[in-house]
Design an enzyme around this catalytic site. Sequence first.
Site, short mmCIF file in Angstrom:
data_model
loop_
_atom_site.label_atom_id
_atom_site.label_comp_id
_atom_site.label_asym_id
_atom_site.label_seq_id
_atom_site.Cartn_x
_atom_site.Cartn_y
_atom_site.Cartn_z
N ASP A 62 0.75 -1.19 0.30
CA ASP A 62 -0.07 0.16 0.01
C ASP A 62 0.74 1.35 -0.11
OD1 ASP A 62 -1.85 2.06 0.71
OD2 ASP A 62 -2.81 1.08 2.25
N SER B 15 -2.30 14.26 -13.68
CA SER B 15 -3.65 14.53 -14.43
C SER B 15 -3.84 15.70 -15.26
CB SER B 15 -4.70 14.03 -13.63
OG SER B 15 -6.05 14.24 -14.44
N TYR C 281 -10.58 15.09 -6.37
CA TYR C 281 -9.54 14.60 -7.04
C TYR C 281 -8.67 15.71 -7.76
CZ TYR C 281 -7.35 11.85 -10.94
OH TYR C 281 -6.49 11.05 -11.42
N LYS D 206 -4.35 16.50 -7.43
CA LYS D 206 -3.46 16.32 -8.79
C LYS D 206 -2.61 17.70 -8.71
CE LYS D 206 -3.78 12.05 -9.76
NZ LYS D 206 -2.85 11.00 -9.87
#
Length: 267
Positions: free
Chosen positions: A71, A150, A163, A167
Amino acid sequence: MIEEAAQGDGGTSAAAVVTGAGRGIGRGIAVALAEAGFDVVVGWSSDEAAAKATVEAVHGAGARAVAVRGDVTDPATAACLVDAALTTFGDLTAWVNNAGVSVLARVESTAPADLERMFAVNVLGSLHGIQAAVPVLRGRGGGRIVNVASDLGVQGAPYLGAYAATKFALVGLTQTAALELAADDITVNAVCPGTAYTDMVAAEWATQSRLTGAPVDDVRREYLEAIPVGRFCAPEDVGAAVAFLAGPSSGFITGQSICVNGGTVLR
């Protein structure tokens, strides 16, 4: 935990760690690196069969591979990945922070726990990777770190605010690390993929369909129509950009965020 070590046709002169390499963009990156002359540590967390498939794909490209489960939110995983590279390949020349997760929701209804999970994987996981890789790269006289962000790390979008926040944070981390590590001949760059037809994106479309009431096919079509080149981003598109940034020809490029998105975001 090292789950599987295997040999390809022979050792190469470089070795890379790729987190989240079990499938999708991570597999595309691993294969592109193998084609560029890197042996690859395949980091994975949940799908052993997929990780084995990536190992075989790396072998098919003529390189060696070892799969390591863990992880990325646990710093012990990054340490294990470093150890696998040094033990199996005798070197570490590039580190790719690719592991990531996403949850779609309007900002006003985003669950704090979802943001915390995304931040833990997308940002903290990358920080752990950087911190584990830097002493080794510095000790060998330099190297490459590539963070997979992204195009939502440079421009927001509806339903992906949390999200995008992670990023954007990863892009900021990239820029700062690049400045701090430049004197050590360690470059740090981000690759910012656009919409790729991966399992994660398919799950996002299903969620957006539920949020908006639009059929999934309509959601998919809307995304596709927004891409000027007329197709979705492929894992090998991202892999090619990462392989370049991880290689010897990119030594004067650092602190950059390179969009691989077919023209959806221009910067």
